[in-house]
Every structure is written in C-alpha cells, then in structure tokens.
Design a protein around this motif. Sequence first.
Motif, PDB file in Angstrom:
ATOM      1  N   TRP A 152      11.319   0.141  -8.980  1.00  0.00           N
ATOM      2  CA  TRP A 152      10.358   0.235 -10.096  1.00  0.00           C
ATOM      3  C   TRP A 152      10.143   1.692 -10.487  1.00  0.00           C
ATOM      4  O   TRP A 152      10.126   2.047 -11.668  1.00  0.00           O
ATOM      5  N   LEU A 153       9.996   2.538  -9.459  1.00  0.00           N
ATOM      6  CA  LEU A 153       9.787   3.965  -9.696  1.00  0.00           C
ATOM      7  C   LEU A 153      11.007   4.596 -10.355  1.00  0.00           C
ATOM      8  O   LEU A 153      10.890   5.549 -11.129  1.00  0.00           O
ATOM      9  N   PHE A 173      -3.071 -10.522  -3.455  1.00  0.00           N
ATOM     10  CA  PHE A 173      -3.122  -9.213  -4.099  1.00  0.00           C
ATOM     11  C   PHE A 173      -2.796  -8.175  -3.025  1.00  0.00           C
ATOM     12  O   PHE A 173      -3.662  -7.777  -2.250  1.00  0.00           O
ATOM     13  N   ILE A 174      -1.535  -7.773  -2.975  1.00  0.00           N
ATOM     14  CA  ILE A 174      -1.051  -6.894  -1.924  1.00  0.00           C
ATOM     15  C   ILE A 174      -1.568  -5.476  -2.148  1.00  0.00           C
ATOM     16  O   ILE A 174      -1.353  -4.883  -3.206  1.00  0.00           O
ATOM     17  N   LYS A 175      -2.264  -4.947  -1.140  1.00  0.00           N
ATOM     18  CA  LYS A 175      -2.810  -3.600  -1.231  1.00  0.00           C
ATOM     19  C   LYS A 175      -1.838  -2.602  -0.597  1.00  0.00           C
ATOM     20  O   LYS A 175      -1.076  -2.952   0.300  1.00  0.00           O
ATOM     21  N   TYR A 176      -1.927  -1.363  -1.058  1.00  0.00           N
ATOM     22  CA  TYR A 176      -1.003  -0.346  -0.582  1.00  0.00           C
ATOM     23  C   TYR A 176      -1.609   1.041  -0.735  1.00  0.00           C
ATOM     24  O   TYR A 176      -2.614   1.244  -1.430  1.00  0.00           O
ATOM     25  N   GLU A 184      -0.638   8.412  -9.119  1.00  0.00           N
ATOM     26  CA  GLU A 184      -1.085   8.011 -10.452  1.00  0.00           C
ATOM     27  C   GLU A 184      -0.485   6.671 -10.871  1.00  0.00           C
ATOM     28  O   GLU A 184      -0.914   6.069 -11.850  1.00  0.00           O
ATOM     29  N   SER A 185       0.511   6.191 -10.140  1.00  0.00           N
ATOM     30  CA  SER A 185       1.133   4.913 -10.484  1.00  0.00           C
ATOM     31  C   SER A 185       0.347   3.769  -9.847  1.00  0.00           C
ATOM     32  O   SER A 185      -0.140   3.884  -8.728  1.00  0.00           O
ATOM     33  N   THR A 186       0.220   2.669 -10.575  1.00  0.00           N
ATOM     34  CA  THR A 186      -0.586   1.545 -10.081  1.00  0.00           C
ATOM     35  C   THR A 186       0.116   0.209 -10.329  1.00  0.00           C
ATOM     36  O   THR A 186      -0.400  -0.658 -11.044  1.00  0.00           O
ATOM     37  N   PRO A 187       1.296  -0.001  -9.769  1.00  0.00           N
ATOM     38  CA  PRO A 187       1.964  -1.292  -9.966  1.00  0.00           C
ATOM     39  C   PRO A 187       1.334  -2.380  -9.107  1.00  0.00           C
ATOM     40  O   PRO A 187       0.517  -2.108  -8.219  1.00  0.00           O
ATOM     41  N   SER A 188       1.716  -3.621  -9.372  1.00  0.00           N
ATOM     42  CA  SER A 188       1.318  -4.761  -8.552  1.00  0.00           C
ATOM     43  C   SER A 188       2.556  -5.300  -7.854  1.00  0.00           C
ATOM     44  O   SER A 188       3.685  -5.033  -8.272  1.00  0.00           O
ATOM     45  N   CYS A 203       8.041  -5.728  -7.996  1.00  0.00           N
ATOM     46  CA  CYS A 203       7.052  -4.704  -8.323  1.00  0.00           C
ATOM     47  C   CYS A 203       6.992  -4.562  -9.836  1.00  0.00           C
ATOM     48  O   CYS A 203       8.027  -4.422 -10.494  1.00  0.00           O
ATOM     49  N   GLY A 204       5.787  -4.632 -10.405  1.00  0.00           N
ATOM     50  CA  GLY A 204       5.667  -4.526 -11.858  1.00  0.00           C
ATOM     51  C   GLY A 204       4.226  -4.537 -12.306  1.00  0.00           C
ATOM     52  O   GLY A 204       3.293  -4.446 -11.503  1.00  0.00           O
ATOM     53  N   ASP A 205       4.047  -4.678 -13.608  1.00  0.00           N
ATOM     54  CA  ASP A 205       2.719  -4.677 -14.211  1.00  0.00           C
ATOM     55  C   ASP A 205       2.266  -6.118 -14.434  1.00  0.00           C
ATOM     56  O   ASP A 205       2.289  -6.635 -15.546  1.00  0.00           O
ATOM     57  N   PHE A 206       1.830  -6.782 -13.370  1.00  0.00           N
ATOM     58  CA  PHE A 206       1.457  -8.194 -13.473  1.00  0.00           C
ATOM     59  C   PHE A 206       0.118  -8.396 -14.169  1.00  0.00           C
ATOM     60  O   PHE A 206      -0.161  -9.465 -14.691  1.00  0.00           O
ATOM     61  N   MET A 207      -0.733  -7.379 -14.167  1.00  0.00           N
ATOM     62  CA  MET A 207      -2.046  -7.510 -14.779  1.00  0.00           C
ATOM     63  C   MET A 207      -1.929  -7.770 -16.279  1.00  0.00           C
ATOM     64  O   MET A 207      -2.682  -8.537 -16.853  1.00  0.00           O
ATOM     65  N   ASN A 208      -0.950  -7.120 -16.913  1.00  0.00           N
ATOM     66  CA  ASN A 208      -0.760  -7.304 -18.354  1.00  0.00           C
ATOM     67  C   ASN A 208       0.084  -8.531 -18.668  1.00  0.00           C
ATOM     68  O   ASN A 208      -0.078  -9.153 -19.727  1.00  0.00           O
ATOM     69  N   GLU A 209       0.968  -8.905 -17.757  1.00  0.00           N
ATOM     70  CA  GLU A 209       1.901  -9.996 -18.053  1.00  0.00           C
ATOM     71  C   GLU A 209       1.392 -11.362 -17.631  1.00  0.00           C
ATOM     72  O   GLU A 209       1.923 -12.388 -18.045  1.00  0.00           O
ATOM     73  N   LYS A 210       0.372 -11.391 -16.763  1.00  0.00           N
ATOM     74  CA  LYS A 210      -0.334 -12.622 -16.374  1.00  0.00           C
ATOM     75  C   LYS A 210       0.476 -13.560 -15.482  1.00  0.00           C
ATOM     76  O   LYS A 210      -0.043 -14.135 -14.559  1.00  0.00           O
TER      77      LYS A 210
END
Length: 227
Positions: A152-153, A173-176, A184-188, A203-210
């Motif tokens: 992802w990076l 919700f996997i924490k890291y 500054e990066s905040t992927p899910s 790894c990606g932006d799941f918050m926006n993609e639902k």
Amino acid sequence: MDIFFLDLSKVNEIYLESHLVTEEKKEYISKINPRQRKIQVFYSDVFIKYLMLKKYNLGISEIKIFQDPFGKPYLYQGQYQFNISHSGKYLICGISKNPVGIDIEQMKSENVIRSKDIFWESEYQDIFLTIEKEREIRFFKYWTLKESYLKWLGTGLSESLKSIEFLNIDSRFIKYRLDKKFNESTPSFYSIIFDSDYVLSICGDFMNEKKIRIYEVDKFELNSFFQ
C-alpha cells in the motif's frame, strides 16, 4: 473495494497472441519453464488488463501500466488503483479508487520464520508463545498484514517489515503503531483465512469505501475473452 481471484490450477491455456501481451512480455514468457510458472506469469500480466476492460469498461487505449521506482505497477492517468499478489494456486487482484495493498500466502509450516528482525517483541510472543496449531495462522496473518502495508505504501520490501507493529490482529478493526516517518498515513486493514489454507490481507481506505467485495473470475469467462 473489489477483490478478484483466479484459481490457476483450473487454467491450462496461455494466449501469447493476445493483444494484451506486449512483444517484450511474449518473448520473456516463451522462455519460462515449467509450464505452471509460465501460466502464472502470463495471467499476472494480463489479469488487471482483463478486469479493466470487462469489469470496469475501460478502453484498451486507457490501459497503460507503468512501474514506479520501487517496482509497484500503476495505471497511467487512471481513476483506479490496483495491487496483485499470488501464492500457490491463487492469483488475486485488489482494485480501488484509493491506494491498495494486498497479499495472499499459502500457509506452509516450512515457511514459518523465527526472527525478531521481522517482528516486534509483542508480535513475536503472540506468534510463538501460542499453542502450536494456532502458530502458523498467526505467523501468516502478521506476515501478510505487514506485506499488504508495504505494498500500500508503495515501497515493497525496501522498507523493513518492522516499520509497522500490529496490536490486535483478531479484532475487526485492526489497530497498529507506525514507524515515526510514516505516522501521517492512516490506512485500514482486513485479514481473513481464505480457502482454509491461505491467509489474505488487505490494506486500504475502507472508511471511504464502506465495503469489500470478493469475486471469483471463472476460467471459462476468462478463456472466452482471449478466443
């Protein structure tokens, strides 16, 4: 985010005459042995092109794939981003409008590595102090999560697998915790057991993609596309 997978054990054909294969790639594939490796390389090369044409309705002129300085492929001026991984019999591709990293690994005990150069102390203990039948699963969950993050990076293994520390891989919700230079990066993250003996992590932006949708690409559908 859409995840597509292909079972390469069901595929026997390659189509080097396809317009999706460059002359350079044709020459490279023609020299590969054994045949199963040839099939793997061929479909790794054309899978994203097939998906963009058939699933996302892009024109062939819009599908121009380049590599960044770290070797990560990307679509030139495309609205979609993608990442590909393969292991054992599976080829898998993640497609999103945002950066995505994906990794799949077949769980094999001989590939379990005891190394504190790869894992943080908390991760190492979580893997190797657990009961033996769980050890393999936990090892490959940590490994694929870390790989998916580096993909992802966009750096791949040029960055250390210890650039991220996972704190609760069993949670929805996997924490890291990140290395300071990446804070500054905040992927899910999302990780599952796939077909009983594989681990798949994303790894990606799941918050926006639902939603994450997983589809199998049928070999007959794929073969008819080349014929």
